[in-house]
Each structure stands twice: as structure tokens, then as C-alpha cells.
Design an enzyme around this catalytic site. Structure first.
Site, PDB file in Angstrom:
ATOM      1  N   ARG A  97       0.962  -1.279   0.120  1.00 11.01           N
ATOM      2  CA  ARG A  97      -0.010  -0.137   0.033  1.00 11.01           C
ATOM      3  C   ARG A  97       0.857   1.428  -0.061  1.00 11.01           C
ATOM      4  NH1 ARG A  97      -2.288  -3.797  -1.007  1.00 11.01           N
ATOM      5  NH2 ARG A  97      -3.975  -4.651  -0.230  1.00 11.01           N
ATOM      6  N   SER A 104     -11.516  -0.212   2.877  1.00  9.34           N
ATOM      7  CA  SER A 104     -10.618  -0.687   4.282  1.00  9.34           C
ATOM      8  C   SER A 104     -10.246   0.505   4.787  1.00  9.34           C
ATOM      9  CB  SER A 104      -9.751  -1.856   3.660  1.00  9.34           C
ATOM     10  OG  SER A 104     -10.316  -3.102   3.037  1.00  9.34           O
ATOM     11  N   GLU A 150      -4.895   3.095   6.215  1.00 13.31           N
ATOM     12  CA  GLU A 150      -4.812   3.214   4.978  1.00 13.31           C
ATOM     13  C   GLU A 150      -5.414   4.244   4.024  1.00 13.31           C
ATOM     14  OE1 GLU A 150      -6.114   0.231   0.994  1.00 13.31           O
ATOM     15  OE2 GLU A 150      -5.753  -0.657   2.893  1.00 13.31           O
TER      16      GLU A 150
END
Length: 345
Positions: free
Chosen positions: A163, A232, A328
Site C-alpha cells: 500500500r 478498508s 490506509e
């Protein structure tokens, strides 16, 4: 190009927070970027690029220039043993995955139904079910705000990580992604080692993977058009293998996945769920009832309610498991990106 001042961002972020931008520019060609670069009224401002707005939490208004990336188009080359796709940054990500599948260009199906645009995908190095964008990205084209020109950045130069990419660090303020190049091999091999895909057997079709991923995501993740969310909210934490083994002894059902040498990836959603946080609310912000990894706006939630909820989830997981979750979702403050602890300070 469309330009508006003191514009609401409510329609441009999936958490449905009504922040405002000092300036909002909707661009549909590279020439629009050149014009913004040449005008000191805009070029000197802090900048934020939005595609689908599916991975951002506005902690306040943004005193800068928000650019809506609406660049469109795609070309395809037959490069012998693979297909080379050149896709403009404003194209919708899921539509690219679906179109590629229909054409017989396989590899992206594990990434179906990830919200957002093609241009946002390299920033986060999006991933799901054992596949990351980095597996198929061969280059990224980006407008350099220093030079005023588009430059090609190889996949190696993108420094993709979990990520993560150079676009979240050195290039965060200096580069705007205009297109992405993908290499999709003709000798395709399915990736089915994660979650519900394992039940498909060793050689399922790309269509079967696509259908399973879509069905799973639709069953577990709320539709942002119905319930504000950013997908998420936390990254799956990567911890030392020693800590993972200790936790596994205490919690035998803990999902663990191999990571870099000496490291193990844990499932953030499982950790949050074990803390009994599904459905937990602060004001109008809540942990989703079906998917603990998703924080939702029940309608009318404030940024501070979502921030307080994120902090509560992080702290509760750390107290129980000794694992610190990282968000995130990108937090955007008055002048640019910030972090949870900075907002709470």
C-alpha cells in the site's frame, strides 16, 4: 477545464464529508495541467488530486487547489507474449478490470470492484486476494509540476511496497499521474491462495475469479452510495514472525500470511472483530456491522467523529494484541496530507 472557488467536496469523497476547497479544477486533458502550471494564482497553492475520492478523509476544509482527474482513453498493443495497455488516469478502475476480462486480457481480475480510478491505483499500490497493481504495472506517466512536462516513471522507480509507492513520498506534491502502463501476460496463471478463491481449485477461469471477488466484496462491503465509507480503513499489519507465532499460540484462528523475510501479515479486520467492535459507534460514525475493517458514515457524521472512532479502534487493538494498526485511508488537512496522531495532537 472547469474552475470553481470555495467549492464543496461532498460529492467527491465517498465518506460523504462536506469539506470545501479553496479552488476546484476539473481537468480532461494534459493541456489543462499546463495552464494551471503557468498561472501563479493556482501553481503556488497546495494541491490535491482526486479520482473517485474513495480513499480520503477530509479532516477540515482544504485551503488549496483540488484537481479532479478526468483524463480518459486507452490503447492496447500486442507485444508478443503479453498485452501492453496504456490507460488514462481518469478511467474507472473496475471498468478497466471488467473490460480487460471481456477482451481476454487476464491478470487484473483479483482486483475487481476496488473503488477509484486508474490514476489512484499506483499511489496506494492497490491490492486484493494475493495480487497487487505492482505485479502488472510497467510504467506510470505523470505531470511534473516543477518542469511542467509529462515524464515516464518505470515500475522500479515507483518503489512499490505494501500500500505504498514513491507517489506517497517524494512525488506526493510534485507529480500528478496522467496514465498507467500495464503488462498482462498471455500465459496467465490464476492466483487463488487467498480467502474464498481457494475453494475454486487450482485452475479456475479468470471469469470465475472475477465473479467470486465481486460477490465477496458486494456481500461484505457497503455501497458508498448508500452508506458513506472509504473501503478498508486500516492496512493489514505486518509484524515480526516471532510475534505472529506468539499470537497464533494464543489465538489459533488468527489468519496469518507470509510477508518479507522474518515478517508475517495479519488480518486487520479479524483483529478488530475479535475486539468486539463491529457496530461500535461514536456519534454518527460506526464500525460496519458486517466488515470490521470498514468505518462508515451513518449520515451526518463529522470528521472528528470518524477520527475519534479510528483512534478508538487502533488503541483497542493495540491494547489487546500489541499490534498497532495504520490507517490506509489518506487524511487531508488544511494544507495537505496529515496523520491520525497529528490530528489528535
Amino acid at each position: 477545464m472547469k474552475l470553481n472557488t470555495h467549492a464543496s467536496l461532498l460529492a467527491f469523497n465517498t465518506l460523504a464529508l462536506d469539506a470545501h476547497a479553496l479552488w476546484l479544477a476539473e481537468i480532461d486533458c494534459v493541456a489543462d495541467l499546463t495552464a494551471l502550471h503557468a498561472d501563479s494564482q493556482y501553481s503556488a497553492l497546495p494541491r490535491l488530486v482526486l479520482g473517485g475520492g474513495s480513499n480520503v478523509l477530509f479532516t477540515s476544509d482544504f485551503l488549496g487547489l483540488v484537481i479532479l482527474n478526468r483524463l480518459k482513453g486507452m490503447t492496447v498493443q500486442d507485444a508478443g507474449d503479453h498485452w501492453l495497455l496504456h490507460v488514462a488516469a481518469g478511467e474507472e478502475w473496475h471498468q478497466l478490470v471488467h473490460h480487460a476480462l471481456q477482451q481476454g486480457w487476464h491478470g487484473l481480475e483479483n482486483l475487481a470492484l476496488i473503488p477509484g480510478t486508474v490514476g489512484a491505483a499506483p499511489v496506494q499500490n492497490i491490492g486484493a486476494y494475493g495480487v497487487e497493481l505492482a505485479n502488472f504495472c510497467c510504467y506510470v506517466d505523470a505531470f511534473n509540476w516543477h518542469s511542467g512536462a509529462v515524464e515516464r516513471i518505470t515500475a522500479a522507480q515507483c518503489r512499490f511496497g505494501y500500500r505504498d509507492s514513491i507517489f506517497k513520498h517524494e512525488y506526493q506534491d510534485s507529480h500528478l499521474i496522467t496514465a498507467v502502463g500495464f503488462t498482462l501476460p498471455k500465459a496467465w496463471q490464476p492466483v487463488v491462495g487467498y480467502g474464498p478463491l481457494a475453494a475454486l481449485g487450482e485452475q479456475p477461469s479468470a471469469q470465475a475469479i472475477f465473479d467470486t471477488v465481486c460477490a465477496t466484496r458486494m456481500a461484505k462491503l457497503p455501497d458508498p452510495a448508500v452508506l458513506g465509507n472509504a473501503g478498508s480503513f486500516f492496512k493489514n499489519p505486518v509484524v515480526s514472525t516471532q510475534l505472529a507465532e506468539q499470537l497464533k499460540q494464543r489465538y489459533p484462528t488468527l489468519p496469518c500470511y507470509p510477508a518479507a523475510q522474518g515478517s508475517t501479515k495479519l488480518a486487520a479486520g479479524w483483529l478488530i472483530d475479535q475486539c468486539g467492535l463491529k457496530g461500535f459507534t461514536i456519534g454518527r460514525a460506526a464500525v460496519h456491522q458486517q466488515q470490521a475493517l470498514v468505518l462508515v458514515n451513518l449520515g451526518g457524521a463529522s470528521a472528528m467523529e470518524l477520527i475519534a472512532l479510528a483512534a478508538h479502534v487502533r488503541d483497542t487493538v493495540e491494547q489487546r494484541f500489541g499490534v498497532v494498526l495504520e490507517h490506509e485511508v489518506r487524511f487531508m488537512g488544511l494544507h495537505g496530507e496529515t496523520q491520525l496522531d497529528e490530528v489528535l495532537a
